[in-house]
Design a protein around this motif. Sequence first.
Motif, PDB file in Angstrom:
ATOM      1  N   ARG A  19       0.856  -1.281  -0.078  1.00  0.00           N
ATOM      2  CA  ARG A  19       0.045   0.134   0.114  1.00  0.00           C
ATOM      3  C   ARG A  19       0.326   1.308  -0.273  1.00  0.00           C
ATOM      4  NH1 ARG A  19      -4.820   1.830   5.069  1.00  0.00           N
ATOM      5  NH2 ARG A  19      -4.648   4.066   3.763  1.00  0.00           N
ATOM      6  N   TYR A  20       1.967   1.513   0.979  1.00  0.00           N
ATOM      7  CA  TYR A  20       2.995   2.942   1.153  1.00  0.00           C
ATOM      8  C   TYR A  20       3.939   2.535   0.320  1.00  0.00           C
ATOM      9  CZ  TYR A  20      -0.386   3.717   4.605  1.00  0.00           C
ATOM     10  OH  TYR A  20      -1.685   3.903   5.498  1.00  0.00           O
ATOM     11  N   SER A  22       6.643   0.830  -2.524  1.00  0.00           N
ATOM     12  CA  SER A  22       6.511   0.480  -3.764  1.00  0.00           C
ATOM     13  C   SER A  22       6.626  -1.141  -3.853  1.00  0.00           C
ATOM     14  CB  SER A  22       7.114   1.214  -4.529  1.00  0.00           C
ATOM     15  OG  SER A  22       8.777   1.472  -4.788  1.00  0.00           O
ATOM     16  N   LEU A  78       7.200   7.993   6.599  1.00  0.00           N
ATOM     17  CA  LEU A  78       6.205   8.685   5.910  1.00  0.00           C
ATOM     18  C   LEU A  78       6.425   9.766   5.645  1.00  0.00           C
ATOM     19  CD1 LEU A  78       3.410   5.500   6.164  1.00  0.00           C
ATOM     20  CD2 LEU A  78       5.563   5.808   4.108  1.00  0.00           C
ATOM     21  N   ASP A  79       6.153  10.678   4.460  1.00  0.00           N
ATOM     22  CA  ASP A  79       5.619  11.786   4.221  1.00  0.00           C
ATOM     23  C   ASP A  79       4.426  12.169   4.846  1.00  0.00           C
ATOM     24  OD1 ASP A  79       5.274  14.475   4.041  1.00  0.00           O
ATOM     25  OD2 ASP A  79       6.803  15.483   2.156  1.00  0.00           O
ATOM     26  N   ARG A  96       2.746  14.218   1.456  1.00  0.00           N
ATOM     27  CA  ARG A  96       2.609  13.837   0.662  1.00  0.00           C
ATOM     28  C   ARG A  96       1.403  12.567   0.412  1.00  0.00           C
ATOM     29  NH1 ARG A  96       8.548  12.804  -1.876  1.00  0.00           N
ATOM     30  NH2 ARG A  96       9.137  15.551  -2.011  1.00  0.00           N
ATOM     31  N   ARG A  97       1.259  11.774   1.151  1.00  0.00           N
ATOM     32  CA  ARG A  97       0.514  10.655   1.956  1.00  0.00           C
ATOM     33  C   ARG A  97      -0.771  11.456   2.205  1.00  0.00           C
ATOM     34  NH1 ARG A  97       2.304   6.142  -0.337  1.00  0.00           N
ATOM     35  NH2 ARG A  97       4.748   6.069   0.458  1.00  0.00           N
ATOM     36  N   SER A  98      -1.556  12.854   2.279  1.00  0.00           N
ATOM     37  CA  SER A  98      -2.368  12.869   2.715  1.00  0.00           C
ATOM     38  C   SER A  98      -2.649  12.280   3.783  1.00  0.00           C
ATOM     39  CB  SER A  98      -3.795  13.163   1.945  1.00  0.00           C
ATOM     40  OG  SER A  98      -3.057  13.930   0.641  1.00  0.00           O
ATOM     41  N   LEU A  99      -2.714  12.282   4.970  1.00  0.00           N
ATOM     42  CA  LEU A  99      -2.304  11.256   6.709  1.00  0.00           C
ATOM     43  C   LEU A  99      -2.838  12.496   7.468  1.00  0.00           C
ATOM     44  CD1 LEU A  99       1.262   9.446   6.999  1.00  0.00           C
ATOM     45  CD2 LEU A  99      -1.898   8.507   5.564  1.00  0.00           C
TER      46      LEU A  99
END
Length: 247
Positions: free
Chosen positions: A49-50, A52, A128-129, A132-135
């Motif tokens: 999911r996160y 690649s 994770l940023d 960029r991930r819209s968390l």
Amino acid sequence: MRRPGRFVGWLSAAVLLGWGLSWAMPRIPGALDDLDWFRVRNLRVEGLRYLSTTEVKLTAAVPEATNLWDDTAPVAARLRAHPLIRAVEVSRRLPGTLVVEVEERVPVGLVPTPTLQPVDRDGHRLPLDPSRRSLDLPVIRPGHAVRGAPAPAAIAAAAGEAARLAEVDPTFWAGISAVTEVGLRDVVLEWGDPAVRLHYRIPLSQVRMREALAVLADAADRAGGHLPATLDLRFTDQVVVRWGGLD
């Protein structure tokens, strides 16, 4: 009546078969290694999911000359060392494919370090940023001030409870803005807008959650729409309404 000769013949055949297998079995892996048909030509990755696929393949670092029947433990160990991988299984698919099934570490909250950094249910920081991930995740705080990033153990209870609530009641979880660990088993949720603090001992059951929300609605109705500061759920069969800070 059984003939002794026939029994001896069967016994001899069994002994010869056993000897043949004992001689051949240790040599089978080596023989398979020599067959180009079993060379690993493809690495199939599942469960992402996160991460690649390219990043997983680079982390796995499967040598070009790898045979399908080679030990996969080193590949699995390299993958488990990745900070975003919680668990991994490596299986074989004939004639030349290794299948990597990944269980990623899922972000459940953001920890001030002082910048906000995602953490998983065990309190481990994840690379994770959030921008960029819209968390859209609640802030996870330790019960006492720390310099820099808190250790996983300092926020494990709060992070674990955030993860559990996300699984059992996503709608309620979506209203949580912060989870603070205030004791060995005590947490304070900041829920709603404007936020009301819910102070309780984990885990918060569905029944207790409904009781708290019912009391909150009743308190707001009695106060002309004003919300209390805190609902204390630590006492059996009681919901204590506080209009000031935590006690």
